[in-house]
Design a protein around this motif. Structure first.
Motif, PDB file in Angstrom:
ATOM      1  N   GLY A 710     -14.603 -12.864   0.481  1.00  0.00           N
ATOM      2  CA  GLY A 710     -13.926 -13.386   1.668  1.00  0.00           C
ATOM      3  C   GLY A 710     -12.733 -14.277   1.362  1.00  0.00           C
ATOM      4  N   GLN A 711     -12.196 -14.176   0.156  1.00  0.00           N
ATOM      5  CA  GLN A 711     -11.044 -15.006  -0.208  1.00  0.00           C
ATOM      6  C   GLN A 711      -9.706 -14.357   0.141  1.00  0.00           C
ATOM      7  N   LEU A 712      -9.694 -13.029   0.306  1.00  0.00           N
ATOM      8  CA  LEU A 712      -8.453 -12.297   0.556  1.00  0.00           C
ATOM      9  C   LEU A 712      -8.685 -11.240   1.621  1.00  0.00           C
ATOM     10  N   LYS A 713      -7.762 -11.172   2.562  1.00  0.00           N
ATOM     11  CA  LYS A 713      -7.898 -10.218   3.655  1.00  0.00           C
ATOM     12  C   LYS A 713      -6.725  -9.262   3.754  1.00  0.00           C
ATOM     13  N   TYR A 714      -5.523  -9.737   3.459  1.00  0.00           N
ATOM     14  CA  TYR A 714      -4.329  -8.913   3.666  1.00  0.00           C
ATOM     15  C   TYR A 714      -3.571  -8.684   2.364  1.00  0.00           C
ATOM     16  N   ILE A 715      -3.109  -7.454   2.191  1.00  0.00           N
ATOM     17  CA  ILE A 715      -2.283  -7.073   1.043  1.00  0.00           C
ATOM     18  C   ILE A 715      -1.063  -6.336   1.566  1.00  0.00           C
ATOM     19  N   TYR A 716       0.098  -6.720   1.048  1.00  0.00           N
ATOM     20  CA  TYR A 716       1.347  -6.098   1.483  1.00  0.00           C
ATOM     21  C   TYR A 716       1.913  -5.299   0.319  1.00  0.00           C
ATOM     22  N   LEU A 717       2.137  -4.017   0.531  1.00  0.00           N
ATOM     23  CA  LEU A 717       2.748  -3.156  -0.481  1.00  0.00           C
ATOM     24  C   LEU A 717       4.159  -2.815  -0.047  1.00  0.00           C
ATOM     25  N   SER A 718       5.121  -3.185  -0.868  1.00  0.00           N
ATOM     26  CA  SER A 718       6.520  -2.887  -0.549  1.00  0.00           C
ATOM     27  C   SER A 718       7.013  -1.764  -1.427  1.00  0.00           C
ATOM     28  N   GLY A 719       8.073  -1.130  -0.976  1.00  0.00           N
ATOM     29  CA  GLY A 719       8.585   0.026  -1.713  1.00  0.00           C
ATOM     30  C   GLY A 719       9.587  -0.321  -2.776  1.00  0.00           C
ATOM     31  N   GLY A 720       9.913  -1.625  -2.938  1.00  0.00           N
ATOM     32  CA  GLY A 720      11.014  -1.972  -3.809  1.00  0.00           C
ATOM     33  C   GLY A 720      10.686  -2.039  -5.274  1.00  0.00           C
ATOM     34  N   ARG A 721       9.396  -2.123  -5.652  1.00  0.00           N
ATOM     35  CA  ARG A 721       9.071  -2.300  -7.062  1.00  0.00           C
ATOM     36  C   ARG A 721       7.952  -1.365  -7.483  1.00  0.00           C
ATOM     37  N   GLY A 722       7.839  -1.198  -8.790  1.00  0.00           N
ATOM     38  CA  GLY A 722       6.960  -0.179  -9.322  1.00  0.00           C
ATOM     39  C   GLY A 722       5.501  -0.370  -8.970  1.00  0.00           C
ATOM     40  N   GLY A 723       4.919  -1.491  -9.353  1.00  0.00           N
ATOM     41  CA  GLY A 723       3.523  -1.748  -9.058  1.00  0.00           C
ATOM     42  C   GLY A 723       2.591  -1.074 -10.045  1.00  0.00           C
ATOM     43  N   ASN A 724       1.344  -1.508 -10.015  1.00  0.00           N
ATOM     44  CA  ASN A 724       0.282  -0.923 -10.812  1.00  0.00           C
ATOM     45  C   ASN A 724      -0.246   0.273 -10.035  1.00  0.00           C
ATOM     46  N   SER A 725      -0.006   1.467 -10.557  1.00  0.00           N
ATOM     47  CA  SER A 725      -0.300   2.674  -9.778  1.00  0.00           C
ATOM     48  C   SER A 725      -1.776   2.792  -9.427  1.00  0.00           C
ATOM     49  N   THR A 726      -2.660   2.424 -10.359  1.00  0.00           N
ATOM     50  CA  THR A 726      -4.098   2.512 -10.084  1.00  0.00           C
ATOM     51  C   THR A 726      -4.512   1.557  -8.972  1.00  0.00           C
ATOM     52  N   LEU A 727      -4.033   0.319  -9.072  1.00  0.00           N
ATOM     53  CA  LEU A 727      -4.366  -0.681  -8.063  1.00  0.00           C
ATOM     54  C   LEU A 727      -3.770  -0.313  -6.719  1.00  0.00           C
ATOM     55  N   THR A 728      -2.535   0.167  -6.745  1.00  0.00           N
ATOM     56  CA  THR A 728      -1.871   0.562  -5.502  1.00  0.00           C
ATOM     57  C   THR A 728      -2.633   1.684  -4.810  1.00  0.00           C
ATOM     58  N   GLN A 729      -3.062   2.650  -5.602  1.00  0.00           N
ATOM     59  CA  GLN A 729      -3.794   3.774  -5.025  1.00  0.00           C
ATOM     60  C   GLN A 729      -5.103   3.311  -4.400  1.00  0.00           C
ATOM     61  N   TRP A 730      -5.768   2.358  -5.067  1.00  0.00           N
ATOM     62  CA  TRP A 730      -7.031   1.852  -4.521  1.00  0.00           C
ATOM     63  C   TRP A 730      -6.787   1.123  -3.202  1.00  0.00           C
ATOM     64  N   ILE A 731      -5.723   0.333  -3.146  1.00  0.00           N
ATOM     65  CA  ILE A 731      -5.401  -0.394  -1.916  1.00  0.00           C
ATOM     66  C   ILE A 731      -5.122   0.571  -0.781  1.00  0.00           C
ATOM     67  N   GLU A 732      -4.372   1.613  -1.064  1.00  0.00           N
ATOM     68  CA  GLU A 732      -4.031   2.587  -0.027  1.00  0.00           C
ATOM     69  C   GLU A 732      -5.265   3.364   0.428  1.00  0.00           C
ATOM     70  N   ASP A 733      -6.182   3.622  -0.503  1.00  0.00           N
ATOM     71  CA  ASP A 733      -7.369   4.406  -0.165  1.00  0.00           C
ATOM     72  C   ASP A 733      -8.408   3.594   0.609  1.00  0.00           C
ATOM     73  N   HIS A 734      -8.498   2.300   0.327  1.00  0.00           N
ATOM     74  CA  HIS A 734      -9.578   1.496   0.895  1.00  0.00           C
ATOM     75  C   HIS A 734      -9.129   0.540   2.007  1.00  0.00           C
ATOM     76  N   GLY A 735      -7.852   0.271   2.104  1.00  0.00           N
ATOM     77  CA  GLY A 735      -7.372  -0.657   3.105  1.00  0.00           C
ATOM     78  C   GLY A 735      -7.140  -0.004   4.453  1.00  0.00           C
ATOM     79  N   THR A 736      -7.118  -0.819   5.483  1.00  0.00           N
ATOM     80  CA  THR A 736      -6.799  -0.354   6.827  1.00  0.00           C
ATOM     81  C   THR A 736      -5.365  -0.729   7.147  1.00  0.00           C
ATOM     82  N   GLU A 737      -4.531   0.268   7.347  1.00  0.00           N
ATOM     83  CA  GLU A 737      -3.125   0.008   7.604  1.00  0.00           C
ATOM     84  C   GLU A 737      -2.936  -0.671   8.957  1.00  0.00           C
ATOM     85  N   VAL A 738      -2.197  -1.773   8.938  1.00  0.00           N
ATOM     86  CA  VAL A 738      -1.920  -2.493  10.174  1.00  0.00           C
ATOM     87  C   VAL A 738      -0.605  -1.987  10.748  1.00  0.00           C
ATOM     88  N   PRO A 739      -0.587  -1.480  11.965  1.00  0.00           N
ATOM     89  CA  PRO A 739       0.660  -0.970  12.543  1.00  0.00           C
ATOM     90  C   PRO A 739       1.764  -2.029  12.492  1.00  0.00           C
TER      91      PRO A 739
END
Length: 782
Positions: A710-739
């Motif tokens: 319960g320490q973290l609720k929101y994650i923001y992924l921006s298109g401007g930088r590379g990122g850790n592909s594995t972590l990014t994929q997990w965030i996209e697969d498990h997170g709920t996109e906020v409109p």
């Protein structure tokens, strides 16, 4: 003969010429720094994070959550943090330590030159140091190089004191201060060590055994101080400390000897300097191509709406794509990215990032420091130094070596290796050339003193060295300034050349007179400062990038013409510009290394207009952006990556409203997304990618722990930088996109261009403007 009392009075008397040089340096380094909102956003973000707690302060963390460090040791940032505690966190408060260090360097150069070369030489050296363009430009930012130079000059002062007065402790302190320099900018501080060893062996008292013992002790002290913080940090278990930003193996030593060490010479811009992961971006999160021997590379700069993304060159060589997709703008791209540059006669070769280096540092080779990209930063006095050294060594005898000769050899032992490094290095920024400023200043003062003496005494062929030095140095200054005739007016280059010729004639005629005074020698030299002094003023006149500072009219165009003060900025901060200058500037290469040869016109409100997107304003000095946000006082057509970032108030309010007790307000891969939340709001956030956006700060398992607890609720992924592909994929697969309709800025409030699809914008000119917000609940972390 001067009495002891007179000497004592002379020593106590204030040297008003020195005071004037220091005041010049103070003005050049400090004036208008209060218009800089964030300065170098990367470092200011770290300072704001370090103000949160002692954990962040000790490690020098980039994010306020304390998960990743900046890519440099924290010593200078600790000083900046202390200033921020005293004066409040502002752009000017984190710049001030470096500005004062620049003034202190002027004083130290004077004190180092005066004992053996006299007041005249010391005054000349101090003035040259004060108006060295690159020293001014970097001292006006919170980049750490001016602090490094100050520490190294202080080390030289102790070294000279120890050698002359036979005090071993002072020599050891001098080497220890080089170790302090290592904790400012790592291996760059060691560039002076060959000169330290050489000078002590050459000038130190006693036999070889005593010298060996002293040098051994000094080396140990230097090493212990250098590695103290690194060893302490590396000894802490990785799960109990932040990730070491931009390192390949999560190690400070790897950072020091890799990314901040060998890779600077080889040109390998991947963190760690060893190639490493294929998803690691360049220093600015640029393309991940490979470098070549001539400084070019296969990685390209791809302009996108989100700023800079990993890209590929269309032709296989490093290049700048147009960068205007959907109204956005890539880094440094202007009509495809090839910049012409008028040269000494006709046109200099067209330069792009393939031949000029990824940071506009020219082509590798022995004449690199004389190329247009670098010559205006610190090379102005090199011809004068050459003639001065000829004069100083004209009577050189090894068996009768004077202290003058020994000190000149020390400064040459500093200068020559540094010049050699920058002539061949594959990865550096223009502002690194501040390392050349102290030896050039000292050798210029010493050389002038000796040549002026030989000229007054009509010392055979040596009497002609001063006229020749003035003429050749004036010609070189003309060579640097002439390509900007269409930008700043022909008056500057013509004035430099004509006054240089007249001064040479005056000095020549003076040799035929019965009596000579110092006046022609003094004025002849001061004429040579017209060019560098103007260049030193350009960061004030035009503004500059705080991330990659550099001096010169290439910062903008159409300003500062020779016709009088009507074309200079008024000192309320507004700059003047005209459209004819823009077309002139678009045809030439920016010689300042920021990759941006653009300018921004000024509208009636005092805000500057973005030529690539006329609907988007840039702030005038001390003013606000068109949208109402106060920001940097830049008058350029674009900011460097990470500059000009602003807070998305809608997103911030959404995060605050929906925070249900989480410790961390937000996590993001792009530090520029987080910067306003840390600097302006003091929020606790997590950087998932460090500077490059691709540091493996958190594993998937560690991120799950934060979400599940319960320490973290929101994650923001921006298109401007590379990122850790594995972590990014997990965030996209498990997170709920906020409109984005629930938190994104309205189209009219967007910082640049229109919103695309369902993505929202975080604001700011550089990275992290577009992205997707994901929400997590503890069960989603499973």
């Amino acid at each position: 003969m001067e009495t002891m009392k007179e000497r004592r009075n002379s020593t106590r008397r204030v040297d008003y010429f020195l005071l004037a040089s220091m005041l010049v340096a103070a003005f050049l380094n400090i004036y208008l720094i209060w218009t800089d909102k964030y300065a170098n956003t990367y470092y200011t973000t770290a300072v704001a994070s370090m103000m949160k707690n002692m954990h962040n302060f000790f490690y020098g963390t980039l994010d306020s959550g304390g998960f990743v460090t900046v890519d440099k040791p924290p010593l200078t940032f600790m000083i900046q943090t202390i200033f921020a505690f005293i004066f409040g966190l502002h752009g000017w408060s984190v710049i001030l330590p470096q500005a004062l260090a620049g003034v202190g360097s002027v004083l130290l150069v004077y004190l180092l030159v005066k004992p053996n070369f006299g007041s005249g030489a010391a005054r000349i050296a101090a003035l040259v140091m004060a108006c060295t363009p690159v020293a001014v430009s970097v001292s006006r930012t919170n980049n750490i190089d001016s602090m490094l130079v100050f520490a190294l000059l202080l080390a030289v002062w102790f070294l000279f004191k120890g050698v002359k007065q036979h005090k071993r402790w002072a020599v050891i302190v001098g080497f220890g201060l080089v170790g302090v320099g290592f904790n400012i900018k790592m291996l760059e501080a060691y560039m002076v060590l060959p000169a330290f060893y050489f000078f002590y062996i050459l000038a130190g008292a006693g036999g070889w055994r005593k010298k060996a013992v002293t040098l051994a002790l000094s080396t140990v002290v230097c090493a212990v101080i250098s590695l103290s913080w690194a060893v302490i940090v590396d000894s802490v278990p990785e799960d109990q400390r932040p990730y070491i930003g931009s390192s390949e193996t999560n190690s400070v030593l790897d950072l020091a000897f890799g990314y901040n060490g060998i890779s600077r010479l080889t040109g390998d811009r991947s963190p760690g300097g060893g190639g490493g992961r294929s998803d690691r971006g360049l220093e600015f999160g640029l393309g991940t191509g490979t470098g070549t021997a001539d400084g070019s590379g296969s990685g390209g700069f791809a302009g996108t709406r989100a700023g800079i993304r990993s890209g590929e060159s269309r032709n296989g060589s490093a290049g700048v794509e147009g960068g205007q997709s959907d109204g956005g703008r890539g880094f440094g791209g202007v009509n495809g990215g090839d910049f012409g540059n008028p040269g000494f006669t006709g046109e200099r070769p067209t330069m792009n990032f393939g031949g000029g280096g990824a940071f506009n540092t020219g082509t590798k080779g022995p004449l690199r420091l004389f190329q247009s990209e670098l010559s205006g930063q610190a090379s102005w006095m090199l011809p004068f130094v050459l003639f001065g050294c000829t004069a100083l060594f004209a009577s050189f005898r090894i068996r009768h070596m004077s202290w003058k000769h020994k000190e000149v050899l020390f400064w040459l032992a500093w200068l020559i290796p540094v010049m050699g490094f920058f002539s061949m290095a594959g990865f550096f920024h223009q502002y690194y050339l501040i390392m050349m400023a102290p030896p050039i200043a000292a050798l210029t003062g010493a050389g002038w003193s000796e040549m002026a003496r030989q000229w007054r005494e009509r010392d055979s062929w040596k009497a002609w060295l001063l006229p020749a030095a003035v003429l050749l140095t004036a010609a070189f200054s003309w060579y640097i300034v002439h390509p900007y005739d269409s930008v700043i007016g022909k008056g500057w280059s013509v004035a430099i050349l004509v006054t240089g010729v007249l001064a040479t004639l005056w000095l020549t005629v003076g040799l035929l007179n019965a009596s000579l005074s110092k006046m022609p020698a003094v004025l002849g030299f001061l004429i040579l400062l017209i060019g560098p002094m103007y260049w030193a003023f350009t960061p004030i006149i035009y503004g500059q990038s705080s991330m990659t500072p550099a001096a010169g009219p290439g910062l903008t165009a159409g300003l500062g013409r020779f016709g009088g003060f009507g074309d200079f900025p008024n000192f309320a901060g507004r700059r003047n510009a005209d459209t004819s200058a823009m077309s002139a500037n678009s045809e030439r290469n920016s010689a300042n290394g920021s990759g941006d040869n653009s300018w921004a016109a000024v509208d009636d409100s005092g805000a500057t207009r973005n030529p690539w997107n006329p609907g988007v304003g840039f702030p005038a000095a001390g003013g606000t952006e068109a949208g109402g946000d106060s920001s940097r006082g830049l008058t350029r057509g674009a900011s460097a990556p990470g500059e000009g970032v602003s807070l998305n108030e809608n997103l911030y309010q959404y995060l605050k409203d929906h925070n249900t007790g989480q410790k961390y307000l937000l996590a993001a891969t792009d530090y520029t997304t987080l910067a306003p939340y840390i600097i302006e709001k003091g929020e606790t956030v997590i950087s998932l990618g460090g500077f490059s956006g691709s540091d493996p700060v958190l594993s998937v398992e560690r991120l799950q722990e934060l979400i599940n607890s319960g320490q973290l609720k929101y994650i923001y992924l921006s298109g401007g930088r590379g990122g850790n592909s594995t972590l990014t994929q997990w965030i996209e697969d498990h997170g709920t996109e906020v409109p984005s309709s629930e938190w994104g800025e309205e189209t009219g409030q967007a910082s640049n261009g229109d919103q695309a699809g369902g993505q929202g914008q975080t604001g700011g000119f550089g990275f992290g403007r577009e992205g997707t917000l994901y929400a997590f609940s503890p069960e989603q972390g499973e």
